[in-house]
Design a protein around this motif. Structure first.
Motif, mmCIF file in Angstrom:
data_model
loop_
_atom_site.group_PDB
_atom_site.id
_atom_site.type_symbol
_atom_site.label_atom_id
_atom_site.label_comp_id
_atom_site.label_asym_id
_atom_site.label_seq_id
_atom_site.Cartn_x
_atom_site.Cartn_y
_atom_site.Cartn_z
ATOM 1 N N VAL A 9 0.854 -1.188 0.000
ATOM 2 C CA VAL A 9 0.000 0.000 0.000
ATOM 3 C C VAL A 9 0.889 1.236 0.000
ATOM 4 O O VAL A 9 1.847 1.334 0.782
ATOM 5 N N ALA A 10 0.567 2.187 -0.876
ATOM 6 C CA ALA A 10 1.332 3.429 -0.984
ATOM 7 C C ALA A 10 0.437 4.634 -0.762
ATOM 8 O O ALA A 10 -0.726 4.647 -1.174
ATOM 9 N N ILE A 11 0.981 5.640 -0.113
ATOM 10 C CA ILE A 11 0.398 6.979 -0.082
ATOM 11 C C ILE A 11 1.173 7.838 -1.071
ATOM 12 O O ILE A 11 2.407 7.887 -1.021
ATOM 13 N N VAL A 12 0.457 8.513 -1.970
ATOM 14 C CA VAL A 12 1.092 9.426 -2.925
ATOM 15 C C VAL A 12 0.427 10.781 -2.788
ATOM 16 O O VAL A 12 -0.771 10.921 -3.051
ATOM 17 N N THR A 13 1.181 11.792 -2.374
ATOM 18 C CA THR A 13 0.612 13.127 -2.255
ATOM 19 C C THR A 13 0.727 13.858 -3.587
ATOM 20 O O THR A 13 1.564 13.547 -4.426
ATOM 21 N N GLY A 14 -0.155 14.826 -3.761
ATOM 22 C CA GLY A 14 -0.179 15.560 -5.032
ATOM 23 C C GLY A 14 -0.443 14.643 -6.206
ATOM 24 O O GLY A 14 0.143 14.800 -7.278
ATOM 25 N N ALA A 15 -1.348 13.695 -6.014
ATOM 26 C CA ALA A 15 -1.513 12.601 -6.981
ATOM 27 C C ALA A 15 -2.659 12.799 -7.959
ATOM 28 O O ALA A 15 -2.987 11.876 -8.700
ATOM 29 N N SER A 16 -3.248 13.972 -8.003
ATOM 30 C CA SER A 16 -4.428 14.147 -8.862
ATOM 31 C C SER A 16 -4.087 14.482 -10.304
ATOM 32 O O SER A 16 -4.965 14.468 -11.161
ATOM 33 N N ARG A 17 -2.805 14.767 -10.600
ATOM 34 C CA ARG A 17 -2.439 15.126 -11.969
ATOM 35 C C ARG A 17 -0.943 14.958 -12.171
ATOM 36 O O ARG A 17 -0.175 14.758 -11.245
ATOM 37 N N ASN A 18 -0.532 15.020 -13.435
ATOM 38 C CA ASN A 18 0.867 15.110 -13.824
ATOM 39 C C ASN A 18 1.751 14.024 -13.209
ATOM 40 O O ASN A 18 1.420 12.841 -13.293
ATOM 41 N N ILE A 19 2.871 14.393 -12.596
ATOM 42 C CA ILE A 19 3.809 13.406 -12.080
ATOM 43 C C ILE A 19 3.177 12.554 -10.994
ATOM 44 O O ILE A 19 3.378 11.337 -10.949
ATOM 45 N N GLY A 20 2.384 13.152 -10.116
ATOM 46 C CA GLY A 20 1.735 12.380 -9.056
ATOM 47 C C GLY A 20 0.805 11.318 -9.612
ATOM 48 O O GLY A 20 0.779 10.178 -9.123
ATOM 49 N N ARG A 21 0.037 11.687 -10.613
ATOM 50 C CA ARG A 21 -0.846 10.713 -11.270
ATOM 51 C C ARG A 21 -0.031 9.576 -11.872
ATOM 52 O O ARG A 21 -0.373 8.391 -11.723
ATOM 53 N N ALA A 22 1.048 9.917 -12.582
ATOM 54 C CA ALA A 22 1.875 8.892 -13.213
ATOM 55 C C ALA A 22 2.493 7.968 -12.176
ATOM 56 O O ALA A 22 2.603 6.753 -12.395
ATOM 57 N N ILE A 23 2.892 8.520 -11.034
ATOM 58 C CA ILE A 23 3.441 7.690 -9.960
ATOM 59 C C ILE A 23 2.392 6.721 -9.437
ATOM 60 O O ILE A 23 2.665 5.528 -9.243
ATOM 61 N N ALA A 24 1.191 7.214 -9.205
ATOM 62 C CA ALA A 24 0.120 6.337 -8.720
ATOM 63 C C ALA A 24 -0.126 5.187 -9.694
ATOM 64 O O ALA A 24 -0.288 4.034 -9.284
ATOM 65 N N LEU A 25 -0.118 5.487 -10.988
ATOM 66 C CA LEU A 25 -0.372 4.451 -11.988
ATOM 67 C C LEU A 25 0.802 3.480 -12.102
ATOM 68 O O LEU A 25 0.600 2.275 -12.291
ATOM 69 N N ALA A 26 2.024 3.991 -11.984
ATOM 70 C CA ALA A 26 3.186 3.099 -12.037
ATOM 71 C C ALA A 26 3.197 2.145 -10.852
ATOM 72 O O ALA A 26 3.499 0.951 -10.993
ATOM 73 N N GLY A 29 0.618 -0.450 -11.421
ATOM 74 C CA GLY A 29 1.097 -1.435 -12.377
ATOM 75 C C GLY A 29 2.009 -2.464 -11.754
ATOM 76 O O GLY A 29 2.147 -3.583 -12.270
ATOM 77 N N ALA A 30 2.639 -2.093 -10.638
ATOM 78 C CA ALA A 30 3.503 -3.020 -9.912
ATOM 79 C C ALA A 30 2.745 -3.791 -8.835
ATOM 80 O O ALA A 30 3.360 -4.496 -8.027
ATOM 81 N N GLY A 31 1.419 -3.630 -8.812
ATOM 82 C CA GLY A 31 0.606 -4.403 -7.867
ATOM 83 C C GLY A 31 0.364 -3.742 -6.537
ATOM 84 O O GLY A 31 -0.004 -4.414 -5.561
ATOM 85 N N THR A 32 0.523 -2.432 -6.470
ATOM 86 C CA THR A 32 0.375 -1.691 -5.216
ATOM 87 C C THR A 32 -0.973 -0.987 -5.164
ATOM 88 O O THR A 32 -1.385 -0.356 -6.145
ATOM 89 N N SER A 33 -1.639 -1.066 -4.029
ATOM 90 C CA SER A 33 -2.832 -0.254 -3.800
ATOM 91 C C SER A 33 -2.394 1.152 -3.419
ATOM 92 O O SER A 33 -1.353 1.332 -2.779
ATOM 93 N N VAL A 34 -3.185 2.162 -3.803
ATOM 94 C CA VAL A 34 -2.717 3.542 -3.688
ATOM 95 C C VAL A 34 -3.753 4.424 -2.993
ATOM 96 O O VAL A 34 -4.932 4.420 -3.356
#
Length: 251
Positions: A9-26, A29-34
């Motif tokens: 499980v990951a917490i990603v801040t600033g995740a609603s757009r741009n780099i944060g969004r891409a991090i959440a999706l990456a 893709g590695a099997g992590t809940s976000v």
């Protein structure tokens, strides 16, 4: 125990757009809940959550201002209540304004440091007990090129991102005995959507920081490095600053 509790499980801040969004999706893709953290844009955050779920994992949204001390416990508690564990923290929330230093108010200075640096400290402090309980706890901070090159009109941003570099090193040393890796990814010129109100449309430093590749990078370039540092292949990597900048800066 359901499958949801077996996934990282990951917490990603600033995740609603741009780099944060891409991090959440990456990470998805590695099997992590976000846990997708955004300050106010629920619509965009929920859209990212749907993309994470389409990738085959679980997502949840928290709206919170990371610069507020009370927000850190709210975010971490949400992750634990929703998923039962916490393995990865990505401190990505940032605001990149530009203003000459002599015209900058103390409130404007502190707003940037509060989001970029205080927010990372507060969330890390709240997450440490739970990351320590993970078999592979990882913190990834998102820095910035101008922390190393300087930039006009960005004294607050440069200071905050340079502070993140120092915080990364300090935490790596302090948290290593607890099994937590801490690294920083420093993006260079990245093609992002600058239509919202927290980013300059044409930052002045872009004219100074040319890439060797002749092109801007993508949010996915940054996200893939974050996913690596947060994953099982990078357990021997800690205290490092990784530059993803197309050769614009060679440390």
């Amino acid at each position: 125990m359901s499958d949801i509790h077996h996934r990282p499980v990951a917490i990603v801040t600033g995740a609603s757009r741009n780099i944060g969004r891409a991090i959440a999706l990456a990470l998805a893709g590695a099997g992590t809940s976000v846990v997708i953290v955004a300050r106010s844009d629920r619509e965009s955050a929920e859209a990212v959550a749907r993309e994470v779920e389409a990738a085959g994992t679980e997502a949840s949204v928290v709206l919170a201002d990371v610069a507020r001390e009370s927000s850190a416990d709210i975010i971490v508690d949400h992750a634990l209540e929703r998923f039962g564990r916490l393995d990865i923290l990505v401190n990505n929330a940032s605001v990149r304004r530009e203003k000459p230093v002599e015209a900058m108010s103390f409130a404007e200075w502190h707003e940037i440091l509060g989001i970029c640096l205080d927010g990372a400290f507060l969330l890390t402090r709240a997450a440490i007990p739970h990351l320590s309980a993970s078999p592979a706890g990882a913190i990834v901070n998102i820095g910035g090129l101008t922390a190393y090159t300087g930039a006009p009109g960005r004294a607050h941003v440069v200071a905050a991102k340079a502070g993140l570099d120092g915080l990364t090193k300090a935490l790596a040393v302090e948290l290593a005995p607890r099994g937590i890796t801490v690294n920083l990814v420093s993006p260079g010129r990245i093609a992002t959507d600058r239509s919202h109100g927290t980013a300059e449309k044409n930052p002045a430093h872009h004219a100074r920081n040319r890439t060797l590749t002749g092109a801007e990078g993508s949010a996915e370039d940054v996200a893939s490095m974050v996913a690596y540092l947060a994953g099982p292949a990078a357990r021997f990597v800690t205290g490092q600053t990784i530059h993803v900048n197309g050769g614009a800066y060679l440390p």
